[in-house]
Scaffold this motif. Sequence first.
Motif, PDB file in Angstrom:
ATOM      1  N   THR A  45       0.793  -1.232   0.000  1.00 48.54           N
ATOM      2  CA  THR A  45       0.000   0.000   0.000  1.00 48.54           C
ATOM      3  C   THR A  45       0.827   1.285   0.000  1.00 48.54           C
ATOM      4  O   THR A  45       0.381   2.290  -0.578  1.00 48.54           O
ATOM      5  CB  THR A  45      -0.961  -0.014   1.206  1.00 48.54           C
ATOM      6  OG1 THR A  45      -1.667  -1.261   1.223  1.00 48.54           O
ATOM      7  CG2 THR A  45      -1.951   1.128   1.146  1.00 48.54           C
ATOM      8  N   PRO A  46       2.011   1.341   0.626  1.00 55.54           N
ATOM      9  CA  PRO A  46       2.735   2.619   0.721  1.00 55.54           C
ATOM     10  C   PRO A  46       2.993   3.337  -0.595  1.00 55.54           C
ATOM     11  O   PRO A  46       3.000   4.576  -0.627  1.00 55.54           O
ATOM     12  CB  PRO A  46       4.053   2.213   1.394  1.00 55.54           C
ATOM     13  CG  PRO A  46       3.679   1.072   2.257  1.00 55.54           C
ATOM     14  CD  PRO A  46       2.673   0.302   1.443  1.00 55.54           C
ATOM     15  N   MET A  47       3.198   2.600  -1.692  1.00 56.13           N
ATOM     16  CA  MET A  47       3.449   3.275  -2.962  1.00 56.13           C
ATOM     17  C   MET A  47       2.275   4.156  -3.368  1.00 56.13           C
ATOM     18  O   MET A  47       2.438   5.135  -4.093  1.00 56.13           O
ATOM     19  CB  MET A  47       3.732   2.248  -4.059  1.00 56.13           C
ATOM     20  CG  MET A  47       5.120   1.629  -3.995  1.00 56.13           C
ATOM     21  SD  MET A  47       6.467   2.836  -4.127  1.00 56.13           S
ATOM     22  CE  MET A  47       6.278   3.385  -5.815  1.00 56.13           C
ATOM     23  N   ARG A  48       1.078   3.817  -2.897  1.00 53.04           N
ATOM     24  CA  ARG A  48      -0.103   4.618  -3.217  1.00 53.04           C
ATOM     25  C   ARG A  48      -0.141   5.920  -2.414  1.00 53.04           C
ATOM     26  O   ARG A  48      -0.915   6.821  -2.728  1.00 53.04           O
ATOM     27  CB  ARG A  48      -1.373   3.804  -2.968  1.00 53.04           C
ATOM     28  CG  ARG A  48      -1.459   2.563  -3.850  1.00 53.04           C
ATOM     29  CD  ARG A  48      -2.651   1.694  -3.502  1.00 53.04           C
ATOM     30  NE  ARG A  48      -2.623   0.462  -4.281  1.00 53.04           N
ATOM     31  CZ  ARG A  48      -3.155   0.312  -5.491  1.00 53.04           C
ATOM     32  NH1 ARG A  48      -3.773   1.324  -6.059  1.00 53.04           N
ATOM     33  NH2 ARG A  48      -3.081  -0.836  -6.134  1.00 53.04           N
ATOM     34  N   MET A  49       0.666   5.977  -1.368  1.00 53.29           N
ATOM     35  CA  MET A  49       0.680   7.171  -0.524  1.00 53.29           C
ATOM     36  C   MET A  49       1.616   8.247  -1.058  1.00 53.29           C
ATOM     37  O   MET A  49       1.605   9.376  -0.573  1.00 53.29           O
ATOM     38  CB  MET A  49       1.093   6.790   0.899  1.00 53.29           C
ATOM     39  CG  MET A  49       0.148   5.817   1.567  1.00 53.29           C
ATOM     40  SD  MET A  49       0.691   5.418   3.251  1.00 53.29           S
ATOM     41  CE  MET A  49      -0.475   4.122   3.668  1.00 53.29           C
ATOM     42  N   PHE A  89       3.260  -2.811   6.194  1.00 53.83           N
ATOM     43  CA  PHE A  89       3.325  -2.097   4.930  1.00 53.83           C
ATOM     44  C   PHE A  89       4.764  -2.149   4.422  1.00 53.83           C
ATOM     45  O   PHE A  89       5.701  -1.809   5.154  1.00 53.83           O
ATOM     46  CB  PHE A  89       2.892  -0.639   5.108  1.00 53.83           C
ATOM     47  CG  PHE A  89       1.399  -0.434   5.090  1.00 53.83           C
ATOM     48  CD1 PHE A  89       0.528  -1.463   4.777  1.00 53.83           C
ATOM     49  CD2 PHE A  89       0.866   0.818   5.383  1.00 53.83           C
ATOM     50  CE1 PHE A  89      -0.845  -1.265   4.756  1.00 53.83           C
ATOM     51  CE2 PHE A  89      -0.506   1.031   5.360  1.00 53.83           C
ATOM     52  CZ  PHE A  89      -1.365  -0.008   5.043  1.00 53.83           C
ATOM     53  N   ALA A  90       4.929  -2.567   3.186  1.00 59.27           N
ATOM     54  CA  ALA A  90       6.268  -2.728   2.617  1.00 59.27           C
ATOM     55  C   ALA A  90       6.695  -1.491   1.834  1.00 59.27           C
ATOM     56  O   ALA A  90       5.945  -0.986   0.997  1.00 59.27           O
ATOM     57  CB  ALA A  90       6.308  -3.950   1.707  1.00 59.27           C
ATOM     58  N   VAL A  91       7.895  -1.033   2.123  1.00 63.00           N
ATOM     59  CA  VAL A  91       8.539  -0.017   1.292  1.00 63.00           C
ATOM     60  C   VAL A  91       9.120  -0.784   0.109  1.00 63.00           C
ATOM     61  O   VAL A  91      10.126  -1.477   0.235  1.00 63.00           O
ATOM     62  CB  VAL A  91       9.654   0.714   2.065  1.00 63.00           C
ATOM     63  CG1 VAL A  91      10.361   1.721   1.164  1.00 63.00           C
ATOM     64  CG2 VAL A  91       9.080   1.396   3.301  1.00 63.00           C
ATOM     65  N   GLY A 151       7.906  -2.967   6.742  1.00 62.81           N
ATOM     66  CA  GLY A 151       8.907  -3.846   6.162  1.00 62.81           C
ATOM     67  C   GLY A 151       9.499  -3.171   4.937  1.00 62.81           C
ATOM     68  O   GLY A 151       9.033  -2.113   4.511  1.00 62.81           O
ATOM     69  N   MET A 152      10.507  -3.773   4.374  1.00 55.38           N
ATOM     70  CA  MET A 152      11.099  -3.273   3.127  1.00 55.38           C
ATOM     71  C   MET A 152      11.205  -4.434   2.154  1.00 55.38           C
ATOM     72  O   MET A 152      11.736  -5.495   2.503  1.00 55.38           O
ATOM     73  CB  MET A 152      12.472  -2.656   3.382  1.00 55.38           C
ATOM     74  CG  MET A 152      13.182  -2.209   2.111  1.00 55.38           C
ATOM     75  SD  MET A 152      14.622  -1.161   2.443  1.00 55.38           S
ATOM     76  CE  MET A 152      13.797   0.404   2.786  1.00 55.38           C
TER      77      MET A 152
END
Length: 420
Positions: A45-49, A89-91, A151-152
């Motif tokens: 999800t983080p890429m959507r932020m 949430f994965a970076v 997480g990454m």
Amino acid sequence: MKKIFLALPLIGLSQLVSAQQDAKLIEKAKKIHAKVFTLDTHADTPMRMVGKGFDISKDNTPAPGTATGFDSKIDFPRMKKGGVDGIFFAVYQGQGPRTPEANARVQQMAMTILDSMYAQINRHPEMGKIVTTQEEAMAQEKAGKRSIFIGMENGYQIGNDLSLLQKFYDRGVRYMTLSHSANNDICDSSTDPKGPEFNGLSPFGEKVVTEMNRLGMIIDISHVSDSTVWDLIKLSKAPIVATHSDAWSVLNHPRNLNDDLLRAVAKKGGVVQLNLLSSYIKEAPKNPEREAATAEIRKKYTAGGAMTDEQMKAMRMEMRELNKKYPVPLATVKDAIDHLDHFVKIMGVDHVGIGGDYDGGGYLADCFDISEYENLTIEMVRRGYSEKDLKKIWGDNFFRVMKDVKKVGEKIRSGDMAMR
């Protein structure tokens, strides 16, 4: 004729009893789902932020008839609806050129993703917050709020700079997936079309493992090659995990883990978390045209490494159109739990969990977004999993590993355990 008429009421009664029993089972499963702490260990999800257009505080369910596999499947309202208490949430960034210039761009983007994640989640403390421990997460659950762990995904984001692990750890990153779809400076990937480069870990990768052990950062083996996993089994002082993987014996796919690897991960005290990405669960009918078009789109947008917000939107639009042109039958919850059953058979119930890979391709026909995660528990209860089992599967197993990895780091830093 009399026998036929007498049988009809009996058939109806049998169906009624069966329906009542199923209703009781579903009610039991829902109570268990609400009671245990539910943790998903992988979402993209983080890429959507990054950029505009996504708000985690709002229900982003698409309008009826417009849903596709590329719409966001996670936000705070849908986590609450699905009874999901915590999530990693994965970076994430895809593999790109391994040059100093590309490394610098990717590393800066990783920090941008983290900044965006913190900014958006911190705006809604009444709904959830970023946490790093089980204790923090339990306090959030008690308050009726969600927990976001970090997480990454893809060690490419540290390039060949070991010091970045400490920087990312200090920003809350608690696991790192060593590779993604292609080899990087750390190790071989399970899906690099060029094949192995190091036959496992690189010399730099060995240093990465040692430093992650020292920090107490979890090593994630999802996406890495089998030979890399065997190197990690030998080298790591701490348990290792697969945050989003499936069973090779159920579906022969290079992303899935074979039984020997499953046993080795369990013996080392680790866990394997069930991935809900359909193509790793059940083989779809071959469609060369779709496969070629998909490969072309991915090449078009991911060859340069980190994508801009505009590029991500454009890629999703192209993939939406591709899905309309070449629809793919999705795996079901039953298909997914077949993999979990196999994990339990090979590893034992103490070494499995759930890592759905939603917003990174994961979703099922009857578990389309995170609001439907209750369906997973219902199916597990149908198969005889107890409340004690589900408590382990939904969170306790992974939390145990988090604590074990942290303890290893503390021992190394105190001098009570050798680094190598």
